[in-house]
Design a protein around this motif. Structure first.
Motif, PDB file in Angstrom:
ATOM      1  N   ASN A 111      60.824  55.169  61.387  1.00 46.33           N
ATOM      2  CA  ASN A 111      59.368  55.333  61.374  1.00 46.33           C
ATOM      3  C   ASN A 111      58.794  54.792  60.083  1.00 46.33           C
ATOM      4  O   ASN A 111      59.336  55.029  59.005  1.00 46.33           O
ATOM      5  N   ASN A 112      57.702  54.068  60.200  1.00 51.28           N
ATOM      6  CA  ASN A 112      57.020  53.547  59.024  1.00 51.28           C
ATOM      7  C   ASN A 112      56.042  54.619  58.544  1.00 51.28           C
ATOM      8  O   ASN A 112      55.041  54.876  59.216  1.00 51.28           O
ATOM      9  N   PRO A 113      56.309  55.290  57.421  1.00 48.47           N
ATOM     10  CA  PRO A 113      55.455  56.410  56.998  1.00 48.47           C
ATOM     11  C   PRO A 113      53.990  56.014  56.878  1.00 48.47           C
ATOM     12  O   PRO A 113      53.662  54.943  56.361  1.00 48.47           O
ATOM     13  N   GLU A 114      53.107  56.892  57.359  1.00 46.43           N
ATOM     14  CA  GLU A 114      51.672  56.623  57.300  1.00 46.43           C
ATOM     15  C   GLU A 114      51.196  56.460  55.867  1.00 46.43           C
ATOM     16  O   GLU A 114      50.279  55.693  55.592  1.00 46.43           O
ATOM     17  N   VAL A 115      51.834  57.178  54.938  1.00 47.77           N
ATOM     18  CA  VAL A 115      51.414  57.080  53.543  1.00 47.77           C
ATOM     19  C   VAL A 115      51.591  55.659  53.026  1.00 47.77           C
ATOM     20  O   VAL A 115      50.794  55.174  52.219  1.00 47.77           O
ATOM     21  N   LEU A 116      52.619  54.968  53.502  1.00 46.01           N
ATOM     22  CA  LEU A 116      52.825  53.572  53.077  1.00 46.01           C
ATOM     23  C   LEU A 116      51.682  52.693  53.566  1.00 46.01           C
ATOM     24  O   LEU A 116      51.133  51.888  52.810  1.00 46.01           O
ATOM     25  N   LYS A 117      51.319  52.835  54.837  1.00 44.54           N
ATOM     26  CA  LYS A 117      50.237  52.022  55.390  1.00 44.54           C
ATOM     27  C   LYS A 117      48.941  52.248  54.611  1.00 44.54           C
ATOM     28  O   LYS A 117      48.218  51.299  54.289  1.00 44.54           O
ATOM     29  N   THR A 118      48.663  53.509  54.313  1.00 42.69           N
ATOM     30  CA  THR A 118      47.436  53.836  53.579  1.00 42.69           C
ATOM     31  C   THR A 118      47.453  53.236  52.184  1.00 42.69           C
ATOM     32  O   THR A 118      46.476  52.626  51.739  1.00 42.69           O
ATOM     33  N   GLN A 119      48.585  53.387  51.476  1.00 41.40           N
ATOM     34  CA  GLN A 119      48.686  52.878  50.107  1.00 41.40           C
ATOM     35  C   GLN A 119      48.616  51.355  50.070  1.00 41.40           C
ATOM     36  O   GLN A 119      47.998  50.770  49.174  1.00 41.40           O
ATOM     37  N   LEU A 120      49.245  50.691  51.047  1.00 33.83           N
ATOM     38  CA  LEU A 120      49.198  49.229  51.071  1.00 33.83           C
ATOM     39  C   LEU A 120      47.787  48.726  51.374  1.00 33.83           C
ATOM     40  O   LEU A 120      47.403  47.633  50.939  1.00 33.83           O
ATOM     41  N   GLN A 121      47.021  49.515  52.099  1.00 39.62           N
ATOM     42  CA  GLN A 121      45.615  49.153  52.315  1.00 39.62           C
ATOM     43  C   GLN A 121      44.847  49.165  50.997  1.00 39.62           C
ATOM     44  O   GLN A 121      43.976  48.318  50.767  1.00 39.62           O
TER      45      GLN A 121
END
Length: 260
Positions: free
Chosen positions: A118-128
């Motif tokens: 699973n790609n952690p949601e926190v990563l997606k948010t931080q990369l944004q």
């Protein structure tokens, strides 16, 4: 061979350092862009607080504060030289900046995907957040380039401090979720935790080596371009001064500012 959590963190940190070192050249120009720029195939716009103040149409028609400035043939040649100087320098800077960061962000995503199902949601948010910070300074689309007012001699600071800091937060913010995911897999007997850690390390080392190759090539490109940028920007500054002599109202929107 098992891989400890500390080793995982060490590899993540090594990858982070690699992605943050892509903008460094031995030679630097002490040059500032006093205003933002938007460049398309037919229009160059100089911005002040987000609003167009100077516009050059087809490299031969000048508008200042929305008013057309009539130029004779010789004066138009100076305008064309100015427009050419902008086009020869700024798009390439934007390309180099955005290409480097996109490479780093893509690598981080690949590492995380390799470590967890699973790609952690926190990563997606931080990369944004990383992408947003980048687009505030540099942005390109299918038909335009944008660069914000900034010191070109401190572009490396932007990447090695601000961008790398945000990537650092993204990676370490995701690490906990990754380890939880791996632990859950072990508990549910979906896989051996030691082999999962070992696979993480192998994936990260391979990706890190590939990134190193790409970034070394990019650093070499930037080093090669450094003197060329200095010459182009100094030439652009001289052309801008000539154009300001012709159109004094342009002095209020001085674009190229040489500090040295």
């Amino acid at each position: 061979m098992s891989l400890s959590i500390s080793k995982v963190k060490s590899l993540l940190f090594s990858l982070l350092i690699a992605t943050s070192m892509h903008v460094s050249a031995d030679e630097k120009c002490d040059v500032e862009l006093g205003h933002g720029l938007i460049i398309t195939d037919s229009v160059i716009r100089i911005l002040d607080n987000g609003q167009t103040r100077v516009q050059i149409n087809n490299d031969n028609q000048l508008l200042v504060r929305g008013r057309w400035v009539k130029l004779d043939d010789q004066e138009t040649l100076v305008l064309q030289e100015y427009a050419k100087g902008i086009r020869d320098t700024v798009p390439e800077l934007v390309n180099l900046a955005t290409d480097g960061v996109n490479l780093g962000l893509s690598a981080i995503e690949q590492v995380v995907e390799g470590m967890s199902d699973n790609n952690p949601e926190v990563l997606k948010t931080q990369l944004q957040y990383v992408e947003r910070a980048l687009m505030d300074k540099f942005k390109r689309g299918e038909d335009f380039y944008f660069i914000a007012p900034q010191s070109l001699s401190k572009i490396d600071d932007f990447f090695t401090k601000e961008i790398s800091g945000k990537i650092h937060s993204a990676v370490h913010g995701s690490l906990g979720a990754i380890l939880v995911s791996v632990g859950d897999a072990f508990k549910s007997r979906e896989g051996n935790i030691e082999s999962r850690f070992s696979d993480m390390g192998q994936r990260m080392e391979i990706i890190s080596k590939e990134i190193d190759k790409s970034l070394q090539q990019k650093a070499y490109q930037l080093e090669e371009k450094a003197n060329e940028y200095c010459e182009c920007l100094n030439s652009l500054d001289n052309t801008e001064k000539r154009l300001q002599d012709i159109v004094p109202s342009l002095a209020a929107f001085d674009l190229v500012q040489i500090r040295s």
